[in-house]
Scaffold this active site. Structure first.
Site, PDB file in Angstrom:
ATOM      1  N   LYS A  67     -12.117  -1.103  -2.434  1.00 16.80           N
ATOM      2  CA  LYS A  67     -11.365  -0.753  -1.225  1.00 16.80           C
ATOM      3  C   LYS A  67     -11.307   0.759  -1.156  1.00 16.80           C
ATOM      4  CE  LYS A  67      -6.630  -0.860  -0.388  1.00 16.80           C
ATOM      5  NZ  LYS A  67      -5.373  -1.451   0.125  1.00 16.80           N
ATOM      6  N   ARG A 110      -1.616  -8.822   1.623  1.00 18.13           N
ATOM      7  CA  ARG A 110      -1.776  -9.011   0.164  1.00 18.13           C
ATOM      8  C   ARG A 110      -0.607  -8.404  -0.601  1.00 18.13           C
ATOM      9  NH1 ARG A 110      -1.537  -3.908  -2.371  1.00 18.13           N
ATOM     10  NH2 ARG A 110      -3.573  -3.036  -2.842  1.00 18.13           N
ATOM     11  N   ASN A 159      18.065   0.778   5.185  1.00 16.96           N
ATOM     12  CA  ASN A 159      16.915   1.692   5.242  1.00 16.96           C
ATOM     13  C   ASN A 159      17.418   3.122   5.376  1.00 16.96           C
ATOM     14  OD1 ASN A 159      13.985   1.920   5.313  1.00 16.96           O
ATOM     15  ND2 ASN A 159      14.286   2.763   7.363  1.00 16.96           N
ATOM     16  N   SER A 199       9.048   4.691   0.790  1.00 22.56           N
ATOM     17  CA  SER A 199       8.262   5.795   0.217  1.00 22.56           C
ATOM     18  C   SER A 199       9.178   6.733  -0.545  1.00 22.56           C
ATOM     19  CB  SER A 199       7.577   6.576   1.334  1.00 22.56           C
ATOM     20  OG  SER A 199       7.068   5.732   2.300  1.00 22.56           O
ATOM     21  N   GLY A 220       7.422  -0.471  -3.349  1.00 15.90           N
ATOM     22  CA  GLY A 220       7.082   0.804  -2.697  1.00 15.90           C
ATOM     23  C   GLY A 220       6.438   1.814  -3.623  1.00 15.90           C
ATOM     24  N   THR A 221       6.752   1.737  -4.921  1.00 14.99           N
ATOM     25  CA  THR A 221       6.276   2.758  -5.853  1.00 14.99           C
ATOM     26  C   THR A 221       4.855   2.466  -6.294  1.00 14.99           C
ATOM     27  OG1 THR A 221       8.536   3.089  -6.604  1.00 14.99           O
ATOM     28  CG2 THR A 221       6.797   3.950  -8.011  1.00 14.99           C
ATOM     29  N   ASP A 222       3.908   3.234  -5.744  1.00  8.91           N
ATOM     30  CA  ASP A 222       2.494   3.009  -6.046  1.00  8.91           C
ATOM     31  C   ASP A 222       1.767   4.315  -6.344  1.00  8.91           C
ATOM     32  OD1 ASP A 222       2.584   4.103  -3.558  1.00  8.91           O
ATOM     33  OD2 ASP A 222       1.386   2.582  -2.558  1.00  8.91           O
ATOM     34  N   LYS A 226       6.709   8.673  -7.206  1.00  8.15           N
ATOM     35  CA  LYS A 226       7.540   7.816  -6.349  1.00  8.15           C
ATOM     36  C   LYS A 226       8.522   7.028  -7.218  1.00  8.15           C
ATOM     37  CE  LYS A 226       4.645   6.871  -2.310  1.00  8.15           C
ATOM     38  NZ  LYS A 226       3.873   5.806  -1.658  1.00  8.15           N
ATOM     39  N   GLY A 292       5.426  -4.127  -8.536  1.00 10.58           N
ATOM     40  CA  GLY A 292       4.191  -4.422  -7.790  1.00 10.58           C
ATOM     41  C   GLY A 292       3.495  -3.129  -7.410  1.00 10.58           C
TER      42      GLY A 292
END
Ligand code: NAD
Length: 321
Positions: A67, A110, A159, A199, A220-222, A226, A292
């Site tokens: 990807k 996904r 939020n 984010s 969110g933490t990728d 973060k 995740g």
């Protein structure tokens, strides 16, 4: 070679198919039959963009690919999505390009499937209240997928930009769930399952707010730096992830590990739970966290479904290179 556009992906890969594909590839990863290759992610020094590749090979399902894409923060001004992704699938027997698959919808479906898989395997069966932290593009996909794996009776949400919450409220209403915007502490006091999908670069939820028995899907933490959770939450929880190597470097666990509160070996690949090689949740009062991080094999798994179905139904353009 097939070319599959966004609309065709939406028509071919629903939430059920994404859930099954992601659950299956997490299981294959834990058996050592599917492997993610090192991630490349670079600041371009142009258009403030981050660009990169996530690739891997699933020997169990014979899916090989990459990807490519990233984040272009000024796209919204041009009427485009800031996150842009395209998946390239290759024939594992010959290396020939097999399909070019639009990746924006697939990324959202996904990612939502990953947290839904974690909820299905780790949340208490009697979970009734879903807490949503985040109200951006991914959040509505997350809400819809989560609602299909537990009999939730209510959604509480927070939020940092409250003006974004009505979009999430509209989806809750559409799927028949009462929705309430709350402060963070109240969200933790009420929710049995919490999804974080922001984010953020600093903890949004504190350890003392989390009730025993809560499952948190931290999505969110990728990226390095973060953060959504107080590291003490991970110290107190049973921690699961899609891939340990990403969890400790770019996932939420990076902070707890750096602080010495969590060891790499404490983190369990969720595929082990899916395969029955780990018990998962062991008590109703245990706090479980799913870190995740988002692996390339998830993208390849759903793109593989899109390509297979497109071929079966003759729903994509054929191009010769
Ligand atoms: P988006 O830009 O549509 O929404 C961003 C969300 O984060 C909103 O809720 C916004 O209010 C909040 N936010 C923005 N700046 C913030 C800040 N400084 N502090 C706290 N909150 C802030 O983004 P999206 O597409 O919904 O993605 C949300 C997050 O999920 C991003 O961090 C993205 O990288 C991540 N993501 C993870 C995966 C994965 O597989 N784990 C996949 C896709 C996206």
């Amino acid at each position: 070679m097939l070319v599959i556009d966004e609309a065709t992906c939406e028509a071919l890969v629903g939430r059920r198919e994404a859930f099954d594909a992601v659950e299956k590839v997490f299981a294959a990863m834990a058996r050592g039959e599917a492997r993610n290759f090192p991630v490349v992610r670079e600041a371009l020094g142009h258009a403030d963009a981050l660009y990169g590749f996530k690739s891997g090979f699933d020997r169990a399902d014979m899916v090989l690919g990459v990807k490519s894409g990233g984040y272009w923060p000024h796209n919204a001004e041009k009427g485009l999505t800031n996150h842009q992704s395209t998946v390239f699938l290759f024939d594992p027997d010959t290396g020939r390009l097999d399909a070019v698959v639009a990746g924006n919808y697939l990324t959202a479906v996904r990612t939502a499937a990953a947290s839904a898989v974690s909820i299905a395997h780790l949340a208490r069966k009697d979970a009734k209240v879903l807490g949503m932290v985040g109200a951006g593009h991914q959040s509505t996909f997350q809400l819809r997928a989560a609602a299909e794996v537990r009999d939730f009776e209510k959604v509480v949400a927070w939020n940092p930009h409250p003006e974004m919450l009505p979009r999430l409220a509209a989806v809750a209403e559409e799927i028949g769930l009462p929705f309430q915007a709350v402060e963070r502490e109240q969200l933790c006091a009420e929710a049995d399952v919490i999804i974080t999908i922001t984010s953020a670069f600093e903890p949004l939820l504190m350890a003392d707010w989390i009730r025993p028995g809560t499952h948190i899907a931290c999505m969110g933490t990728d990226t390095k730096g973060k953060q959504e959770l107080d590291p003490e939450i991970l110290a107190r929880a049973a921690v699961f992830t899609d891939e340990v190597a990403q969890s400790v470097t770019i996932g939420e666990a990076q902070h707890a590990v750096a602080a010495g509160l969590l060891g790499e070996t404490d983190i369990v690949p969720i595929g082990m739970v899916i395969n029955g090689d780990h018990a998962g949740r062991t008590a109703d009062d245990e706090i479980t966290v799913f870190d995740g991080t988002g692996v390339g094999l998830q993208d390849l798994a759903v793109a593989g479904v899109a390509a297979r179905r497109a071929r079966e139904r003759d729903m994509a353009r054929q191009v010769e290179l």
